[in-house]
Design a protein around this motif. Structure first.
Motif, PDB file in Angstrom:
ATOM      1  N   ASP A 108      -1.274   7.610   7.024  1.00 31.01           N
ATOM      2  CA  ASP A 108      -2.130   6.933   6.054  1.00 31.01           C
ATOM      3  C   ASP A 108      -2.621   5.688   6.788  1.00 31.01           C
ATOM      4  O   ASP A 108      -1.863   4.754   7.000  1.00 31.01           O
ATOM      5  CB  ASP A 108      -1.207   6.627   4.859  1.00 31.01           C
ATOM      6  CG  ASP A 108      -1.734   5.634   3.876  1.00 31.01           C
ATOM      7  OD1 ASP A 108      -2.938   5.394   3.866  1.00 31.01           O
ATOM      8  OD2 ASP A 108      -0.913   5.111   3.099  1.00 31.01           O
ATOM      9  N   MET A 144       2.073   5.187  11.487  1.00 30.11           N
ATOM     10  CA  MET A 144       1.786   3.955  10.720  1.00 30.11           C
ATOM     11  C   MET A 144       2.420   4.118   9.342  1.00 30.11           C
ATOM     12  O   MET A 144       1.738   4.205   8.324  1.00 30.11           O
ATOM     13  CB  MET A 144       0.269   3.751  10.627  1.00 30.11           C
ATOM     14  CG  MET A 144      -0.343   3.435  11.976  1.00 30.11           C
ATOM     15  SD  MET A 144      -2.091   3.028  11.901  1.00 30.11           S
ATOM     16  CE  MET A 144      -2.784   4.653  11.837  1.00 30.11           C
ATOM     17  N   CYS A 145       3.754   4.156   9.328  1.00 26.84           N
ATOM     18  CA  CYS A 145       4.484   4.662   8.153  1.00 26.84           C
ATOM     19  C   CYS A 145       4.611   3.673   7.012  1.00 26.84           C
ATOM     20  O   CYS A 145       4.988   4.063   5.908  1.00 26.84           O
ATOM     21  CB  CYS A 145       5.859   5.142   8.574  1.00 26.84           C
ATOM     22  SG  CYS A 145       6.968   3.797   9.027  1.00 26.84           S
ATOM     23  N   GLY A 146       4.330   2.381   7.230  1.00 24.09           N
ATOM     24  CA  GLY A 146       4.516   1.404   6.152  1.00 24.09           C
ATOM     25  C   GLY A 146       5.915   1.514   5.583  1.00 24.09           C
ATOM     26  O   GLY A 146       6.907   1.506   6.330  1.00 24.09           O
ATOM     27  N   THR A 147       6.018   1.701   4.270  1.00 20.87           N
ATOM     28  CA  THR A 147       7.339   1.780   3.624  1.00 20.87           C
ATOM     29  C   THR A 147       7.978   3.165   3.756  1.00 20.87           C
ATOM     30  O   THR A 147       9.066   3.387   3.236  1.00 20.87           O
ATOM     31  CB  THR A 147       7.215   1.427   2.135  1.00 20.87           C
ATOM     32  OG1 THR A 147       6.109   2.154   1.604  1.00 20.87           O
ATOM     33  CG2 THR A 147       6.982  -0.039   1.941  1.00 20.87           C
ATOM     34  N   ASP A 206       6.040   1.637  12.582  1.00 23.69           N
ATOM     35  CA  ASP A 206       4.989   0.722  12.125  1.00 23.69           C
ATOM     36  C   ASP A 206       5.093  -0.517  13.010  1.00 23.69           C
ATOM     37  O   ASP A 206       6.167  -0.814  13.540  1.00 23.69           O
ATOM     38  CB  ASP A 206       5.231   0.356  10.647  1.00 23.69           C
ATOM     39  CG  ASP A 206       3.981  -0.171   9.956  1.00 23.69           C
ATOM     40  OD1 ASP A 206       3.372   0.577   9.165  1.00 23.69           O
ATOM     41  OD2 ASP A 206       3.605  -1.340  10.226  1.00 23.69           O
ATOM     42  N   ASN A 207       3.988  -1.245  13.161  1.00 20.38           N
ATOM     43  CA  ASN A 207       4.072  -2.452  14.002  1.00 20.38           C
ATOM     44  C   ASN A 207       4.519  -3.674  13.198  1.00 20.38           C
ATOM     45  O   ASN A 207       4.773  -4.723  13.760  1.00 20.38           O
ATOM     46  CB  ASN A 207       2.734  -2.733  14.706  1.00 20.38           C
ATOM     47  CG  ASN A 207       1.638  -3.143  13.742  1.00 20.38           C
ATOM     48  OD1 ASN A 207       1.770  -2.951  12.537  1.00 20.38           O
ATOM     49  ND2 ASN A 207       0.552  -3.686  14.259  1.00 20.38           N
ATOM     50  N   LEU A 228       2.210   4.660  -0.498  1.00 21.95           N
ATOM     51  CA  LEU A 228       1.490   5.872  -0.889  1.00 21.95           C
ATOM     52  C   LEU A 228       2.286   6.619  -1.956  1.00 21.95           C
ATOM     53  O   LEU A 228       3.514   6.621  -1.935  1.00 21.95           O
ATOM     54  CB  LEU A 228       1.334   6.758   0.361  1.00 21.95           C
ATOM     55  CG  LEU A 228       0.340   7.896   0.285  1.00 21.95           C
ATOM     56  CD1 LEU A 228      -1.084   7.368   0.186  1.00 21.95           C
ATOM     57  CD2 LEU A 228       0.466   8.796   1.511  1.00 21.95           C
ATOM     58  N   THR A 268       0.831  -1.214   0.000  1.00 26.30           N
ATOM     59  CA  THR A 268       0.000   0.000   0.000  1.00 26.30           C
ATOM     60  C   THR A 268       0.865   1.263   0.000  1.00 26.30           C
ATOM     61  O   THR A 268       0.476   2.280   0.583  1.00 26.30           O
ATOM     62  CB  THR A 268      -0.929   0.021   1.235  1.00 26.30           C
ATOM     63  OG1 THR A 268      -0.117  -0.045   2.404  1.00 26.30           O
ATOM     64  CG2 THR A 268      -1.909  -1.127   1.226  1.00 26.30           C
ATOM     65  N   ALA A 302       6.708   6.369   2.854  1.00 26.08           N
ATOM     66  CA  ALA A 302       6.527   7.409   1.825  1.00 26.08           C
ATOM     67  C   ALA A 302       6.339   8.796   2.451  1.00 26.08           C
ATOM     68  O   ALA A 302       6.907   9.780   1.963  1.00 26.08           O
ATOM     69  CB  ALA A 302       5.334   7.066   0.940  1.00 26.08           C
ATOM     70  N   ASP A 328       3.786   0.118  18.333  1.00 22.80           N
ATOM     71  CA  ASP A 328       2.347  -0.061  18.165  1.00 22.80           C
ATOM     72  C   ASP A 328       1.700   1.302  18.386  1.00 22.80           C
ATOM     73  O   ASP A 328       1.970   1.959  19.396  1.00 22.80           O
ATOM     74  CB  ASP A 328       1.845  -1.074  19.211  1.00 22.80           C
ATOM     75  CG  ASP A 328       0.340  -1.284  19.127  1.00 22.80           C
ATOM     76  OD1 ASP A 328      -0.311  -0.661  18.265  1.00 22.80           O
ATOM     77  OD2 ASP A 328      -0.166  -2.077  19.941  1.00 22.80           O
ATOM     78  N   ILE A 329       0.878   1.708  17.447  1.00 25.28           N
ATOM     79  CA  ILE A 329       0.290   3.051  17.548  1.00 25.28           C
ATOM     80  C   ILE A 329      -0.530   3.237  18.831  1.00 25.28           C
ATOM     81  O   ILE A 329      -0.719   4.356  19.302  1.00 25.28           O
ATOM     82  CB  ILE A 329      -0.578   3.400  16.318  1.00 25.28           C
ATOM     83  CG1 ILE A 329      -0.975   4.864  16.406  1.00 25.28           C
ATOM     84  CG2 ILE A 329      -1.780   2.494  16.174  1.00 25.28           C
ATOM     85  CD1 ILE A 329      -1.554   5.488  15.232  1.00 25.28           C
TER      86      ILE A 329
HETATM   87  C1  LIG Z   1      -2.097   2.113   4.658  1.00 23.01           C
HETATM   88  S1  LIG Z   1      -0.675   1.425   5.323  1.00 23.01           S
HETATM   89  C2  LIG Z   1       0.497   2.740   5.289  1.00 23.01           C
HETATM   90  C3  LIG Z   1       1.253   2.779   3.994  1.00 23.01           C
HETATM   91  C4  LIG Z   1       2.348   3.793   3.974  1.00 23.01           C
HETATM   92  N1  LIG Z   1       1.851   5.140   3.901  1.00 23.01           N
HETATM   93  C5  LIG Z   1       3.333   3.533   2.847  1.00 23.01           C
HETATM   94  O1  LIG Z   1       3.609   4.455   2.069  1.00 23.01           O
HETATM   95  O2  LIG Z   1       3.816   2.411   2.721  1.00 23.01           O
HETATM   96  C6  LIG Z   1      -1.068   1.325   7.026  1.00 23.01           C
HETATM   97  C7  LIG Z   1       0.051   0.818   7.895  1.00 23.01           C
HETATM   98  O3  LIG Z   1      -0.413   0.770   9.238  1.00 23.01           O
HETATM   99  C8  LIG Z   1       0.298  -0.258   9.879  1.00 23.01           C
HETATM  100  N2  LIG Z   1      -0.396  -0.600  11.127  1.00 23.01           N
HETATM  101  C9  LIG Z   1      -1.557  -1.268  11.283  1.00 23.01           C
HETATM  102  N3  LIG Z   1      -1.852  -1.391  12.592  1.00 23.01           N
HETATM  103  C10 LIG Z   1      -0.856  -0.774  13.279  1.00 23.01           C
HETATM  104  C11 LIG Z   1      -0.581  -0.568  14.658  1.00 23.01           C
HETATM  105  N4  LIG Z   1      -1.397  -1.033  15.616  1.00 23.01           N
HETATM  106  N5  LIG Z   1       0.536   0.109  15.002  1.00 23.01           N
HETATM  107  C12 LIG Z   1       1.386   0.577  14.053  1.00 23.01           C
HETATM  108  N6  LIG Z   1       1.183   0.403  12.728  1.00 23.01           N
HETATM  109  C13 LIG Z   1       0.076  -0.263  12.336  1.00 23.01           C
HETATM  110  C14 LIG Z   1       0.338  -1.368   8.847  1.00 23.01           C
HETATM  111  O4  LIG Z   1       1.374  -2.296   9.118  1.00 23.01           O
HETATM  112  C15 LIG Z   1       0.547  -0.572   7.560  1.00 23.01           C
HETATM  113  O5  LIG Z   1       1.908  -0.527   7.214  1.00 23.01           O
END
Ligand SMILES: C[S@@+](CC[C@H](N)C(=O)[O-])C[C@H]1O[C@@H](n2cnc3c(N)ncnc32)[C@H](O)[C@@H]1O
Length: 341
Positions: A251, A172-175, A195-196, A148, A146, A177, A234-235
């Protein structure tokens, strides 16, 4: 597993090429699936098309004293499920009108001007491409399911009007972006992201390494690092002090590719609560992206004492109708779960 394997993540999306002749004009399609973006919807189709006869390289070159004839192509991006035309048809008809009006020549590959036709439901935006390649993947080398678009990440950050020395967090930074775009464009701020999912954190770290390498190779660059730290967390339980953060840009999981709509009913209120705790009362602000608007609205209604809703910006994320919510932290004290922060 919330993320997908490393090798699959970096793969370029599949594309199909097709050449056809329609009503005596040449057109070319390249349908591109937005694999690296958010949840893909069939409603979106993105392709390039031009109209008018194909011209050979060298055509349109001005001789002495002759005016140069511009060569162009039209690229159409269409999103919406109520259209009675395809993006190919829109590009072809629009290209025909451009050709007639400006007397330019259509050329799919050897063009001087790329006309962009962006159609989103009943809205049309026409533009001219300023860069040869789209900038939506700038600074990202390791993609996730995902990732962004960098362009959207930039827009979200900009909506928060970052000031020098601001602390900006993507929980919740994922990769990565958003924080990578932030650290590149607002280097006087300090960016923290997490990110978790360990795989996502690894990808974000790899993206930072690639950016550092790219900066090293730039002769003009004097920078010895980027103001960004990434950690796994963990958020719902962030290792950050209460009231210490100026801006939160994130995101959120849409509940399609990442998590589920059901999980969001617990996750969203917990996120808003913890983000409210770390954000500075009175001046703190947030830009939060989600497509799960119903769940977000419900969660926000429960957190109205700590977050005040401002502008909502509608965005198209991989064909999905999503929203960026701008929130302002109220002066109200947030609930303290722990005393040691
Ligand atoms: C929509 S994606 C974000 C994508 C990101 N903007 C990127 O460019 O890759 C949402 C992210 O939230 C993370 N996430 C979900 N639950 C979480 C939690 N409890 N704590 C931290 N991160 C979490 C997921 O692992 C995922 O990477």
């Amino acid at each position: 597993e919330e993320d997908c394997p490393q090798n699959a993540a970096g793969a370029e999306p599949a594309s199909g090429q097709d050449t056809e002749k329609t009503e005596g004009v040449a057109s070319q399609n390249g349908e591109e699936e937005e694999e690296d973006d958010h949840e893909h919807s069939d409603a979106k189709d993105e392709l390039q098309s031009g109209s008018g006869s194909e011209t050979k390289a060298g055509d349109g070159k001005a001789g002495e004293g002759e005016a140069k004839v511009l060569k162009f192509r039209v690229t159409c991006n269409r999103a919406g499920d109520k259209h009675s035309f395809t993006s190919n048809e829109a590009a072809r008809d629009f290209g025909g009108a451009v050709q007639e009006h400006f007397q330019w020549k259509a050329d799919m590959t050897n063009f001087d001007v790329e006309v962009l036709l962006n159609i989103h439901n009943n809205e049309v935006v026409v533009g001219i491409a300023l860069t040869e390649e789209s900038l939506h993947r700038r600074n990202i080398t390791h993609f996730g399911p995902t990732t962004l678009r960098s362009t959207l990440a930039y827009g979200m950050l900009r909506l928060c009007n970052p000031q020098p020395t601001d602390i900006i967090v993507d929980p919740m930074c994922g990769t990565g972006a958003i924080p990578i775009e932030g650290a590149s464009e607002w280097p006087s701020c300090y960016h923290i992201a997490g990110d978790n999912n360990p795989q996502a954190v690894k990808r974000a770290a790899n993206n930072i390494s690639s950016l550092l390498k790219k900066n090293e190779n730039k002769e003009s660059s004097t920078s010895s690092g980027i103001p960004l730290d990434i950690i796994q967390w963990d958020i719902c339980n962030l290792p950050l002090r209460t009231g210490s953060v100026d801006i939160i840009v994130t995101d959120m999981p849409f509940g399609k590719r990442i998590g589920s709509k059901k999980k969001n009913w617990d996750l969203y209120p917990a996120c808003l609560m913890e983000m409210g705790r770390i954000c500075t009362p009175g001046t703190g602000r947030a830009a939060l992206l989600t497509q799960d608007k119903k769940c977000f609205a419900k969660a926000l209604s429960r957190m109205g004492h700590i977050w005040r809703k401002g502008q909502t910006v509608w965005v198209n994320v991989g064909g999905l109708h999503a929203a960026v919510y701008l929130l302002r932290r109220t002066w109200e004290r947030a609930e303290e779960k722990r005393s040691f922060w």
